[in-house]
Design a protein around this motif. Structure first.
Motif, PDB file in Angstrom:
ATOM      1  N   ARG A  87      95.379  33.340 -30.171  1.00 30.32           N
ATOM      2  CA  ARG A  87      94.409  34.287 -29.641  1.00 30.32           C
ATOM      3  C   ARG A  87      94.487  34.351 -28.120  1.00 30.32           C
ATOM      4  O   ARG A  87      94.628  33.340 -27.450  1.00 30.32           O
ATOM      5  N   SER A  88      94.389  35.568 -27.592  1.00 29.58           N
ATOM      6  CA  SER A  88      94.434  35.764 -26.145  1.00 29.58           C
ATOM      7  C   SER A  88      93.218  36.590 -25.730  1.00 29.58           C
ATOM      8  O   SER A  88      92.929  37.631 -26.332  1.00 29.58           O
ATOM      9  N   PHE A  89      92.502  36.123 -24.684  1.00 30.66           N
ATOM     10  CA  PHE A  89      91.297  36.793 -24.220  1.00 30.66           C
ATOM     11  C   PHE A  89      91.486  37.200 -22.760  1.00 30.66           C
ATOM     12  O   PHE A  89      91.722  36.344 -21.902  1.00 30.66           O
ATOM     13  N   ALA A  90      91.381  38.490 -22.480  1.00 31.71           N
ATOM     14  CA  ALA A  90      91.443  38.999 -21.107  1.00 31.71           C
ATOM     15  C   ALA A  90      90.018  39.059 -20.570  1.00 31.71           C
ATOM     16  O   ALA A  90      89.175  39.789 -21.102  1.00 31.71           O
ATOM     17  N   MET A  91      89.729  38.284 -19.522  1.00 29.90           N
ATOM     18  CA  MET A  91      88.371  38.163 -19.011  1.00 29.90           C
ATOM     19  C   MET A  91      88.290  38.553 -17.545  1.00 29.90           C
ATOM     20  O   MET A  91      89.260  38.400 -16.797  1.00 29.90           O
ATOM     21  N   SER A  92      87.130  39.026 -17.146  1.00 31.29           N
ATOM     22  CA  SER A  92      86.864  39.342 -15.742  1.00 31.29           C
ATOM     23  C   SER A  92      85.725  38.462 -15.245  1.00 31.29           C
ATOM     24  O   SER A  92      84.966  37.888 -16.040  1.00 31.29           O
ATOM     25  N   SER A  93      85.597  38.362 -13.921  1.00 29.72           N
ATOM     26  CA  SER A  93      84.616  37.446 -13.343  1.00 29.72           C
ATOM     27  C   SER A  93      83.189  37.908 -13.631  1.00 29.72           C
ATOM     28  O   SER A  93      82.901  39.098 -13.711  1.00 29.72           O
ATOM     29  N   GLU A  94      82.299  36.933 -13.799  1.00 27.38           N
ATOM     30  CA  GLU A  94      80.887  37.185 -14.022  1.00 27.38           C
ATOM     31  C   GLU A  94      80.073  36.329 -13.060  1.00 27.38           C
ATOM     32  O   GLU A  94      80.560  35.327 -12.546  1.00 27.38           O
ATOM     33  N   ARG A  95      78.832  36.719 -12.842  1.00 25.70           N
ATOM     34  CA  ARG A  95      77.961  35.969 -11.938  1.00 25.70           C
ATOM     35  C   ARG A  95      77.635  34.597 -12.539  1.00 25.70           C
ATOM     36  O   ARG A  95      77.339  34.481 -13.728  1.00 25.70           O
ATOM     37  N   ALA A  96      77.719  33.573 -11.702  1.00 26.43           N
ATOM     38  CA  ALA A  96      77.407  32.214 -12.142  1.00 26.43           C
ATOM     39  C   ALA A  96      76.727  31.459 -11.016  1.00 26.43           C
ATOM     40  O   ALA A  96      76.992  31.721  -9.832  1.00 26.43           O
ATOM     41  N   ALA A  97      75.830  30.547 -11.380  1.00 31.79           N
ATOM     42  CA  ALA A  97      75.111  29.776 -10.366  1.00 31.79           C
ATOM     43  C   ALA A  97      76.058  28.883  -9.581  1.00 31.79           C
ATOM     44  O   ALA A  97      75.846  28.621  -8.398  1.00 31.79           O
ATOM     45  N   SER A  98      77.105  28.399 -10.241  1.00 33.79           N
ATOM     46  CA  SER A  98      78.096  27.569  -9.568  1.00 33.79           C
ATOM     47  C   SER A  98      79.418  27.717 -10.302  1.00 33.79           C
ATOM     48  O   SER A  98      79.473  28.188 -11.440  1.00 33.79           O
ATOM     49  N   GLY A  99      80.501  27.299  -9.654  1.00 29.28           N
ATOM     50  CA  GLY A  99      81.810  27.402 -10.265  1.00 29.28           C
ATOM     51  C   GLY A  99      82.249  28.851 -10.402  1.00 29.28           C
ATOM     52  O   GLY A  99      81.783  29.737  -9.682  1.00 29.28           O
ATOM     53  N   ALA A 100      83.139  29.094 -11.336  1.00 32.43           N
ATOM     54  CA  ALA A 100      83.656  30.442 -11.587  1.00 32.43           C
ATOM     55  C   ALA A 100      83.575  30.720 -13.082  1.00 32.43           C
ATOM     56  O   ALA A 100      84.074  29.945 -13.892  1.00 32.43           O
TER      57      ALA A 100
END
Length: 240
Positions: A87-100
């Motif tokens: 399985r392959s998942f293409a993801m984009s950045s999302e808001r997070a309190a810390s980290g990425a």
């Protein structure tokens, strides 16, 4: 001779008009164009750094997330491709309190928290804590394994330990898992029995293999036999 006042006034008017400077002609269209400032050129996109970026291949990190091996390729902080077995998942950045944090908008996400820790969330499954796997010599894609193979439809993964030979197998998208503690090594692979008595055989052919889903190129073609069921895919050799 007598001069009439009307004739005198007309003569003075002609004389004054002759002394006036010539009227400056209106500026031409060409003059107007030259005076108008040219628009600024459009900015040119910068090339990516050698270690990934806009046009780069990105940075790849291997993780062990619970019972799953995960390969994450990061394009700076903008996007990530997460590969789990077939399985392959293409993801984009999302808001997070810390980290990425990265997500695909379908309930799947991967959240890095520090240099080695992460959290894998797959839709309909419990969250998995992840730890980065230290790469060994070789091309780095096999993690700390002597051989690592994957395949698609259904997704499967087989890993042969590099230091203490052992064979771990996940098939059918991780729904079934088998472990062969001490497989017998041959010229073209490994064979043995899992704890429940299932026959397991992982063989390879040293020829270039390309994954049909991700397009990634591997060092070898691989075939996994679990009982009477056969799975086909590609694999890489790691450092022992």
């Amino acid at each position: 001779m007598r001069v009439f006042p009307s004739l005198l006034a007309a003569s003075l008017g002609l004389a004054l008009s002759a002394c006036q400077p010539a009227q400056t002609p209106a500026a031409s269209n060409a003059g107007d164009a030259a005076a108008t400032p040219a628009p600024a050129p459009a900015p040119v996109a910068a090339d990516a750094d050698a270690d990934g970026g806009v046009n780069g291949a990105g940075n790849e990190t291997l993780y062990r997330c619970g019972d799953l091996d995960v390969r994450a390729t990061f394009n700076r902080e903008d996007a990530a491709t997460v590969v789990i077995g077939g399985r392959s998942f293409a993801m984009s950045s999302e808001r997070a309190a810390s980290g990425a944090k990265y997500g695909d908008g379908k309930g799947n996400s991967f959240w890095t928290r520090g240099s080695d820790d992460a959290l894998l969330s797959l839709k309909g499954e419990a969250d998995r804590e992840c730890g980065a796997v230290e790469a060994t010599e070789g091309d780095g894609s096999a993690g700390n394994a002597a051989f690592r193979a994957t395949g698609n439809e259904p997704g499967w993964l087989a890993v042969v330990d590099g230091d203490t030979p052992g064979l771990q197998v996940d098939v059918d998208y991780g729904e079934r898992r088998f472990t062969v503690a001490k497989p017998t090594e041959g010229a073209d692979g490994w064979v043995g029995k899992a704890a429940d008595g299932t026959d397991i055989k992982l063989s390879f052919q040293r020829t270039t293999c390309q994954d049909g889903m991700s397009g990634e190129t591997f060092e070898a073609k691989a075939m996994l036999a679990v009982g009477t069921r056969q799975y086909h895919g590609c694999g890489n050799f790691g450092g022992k």
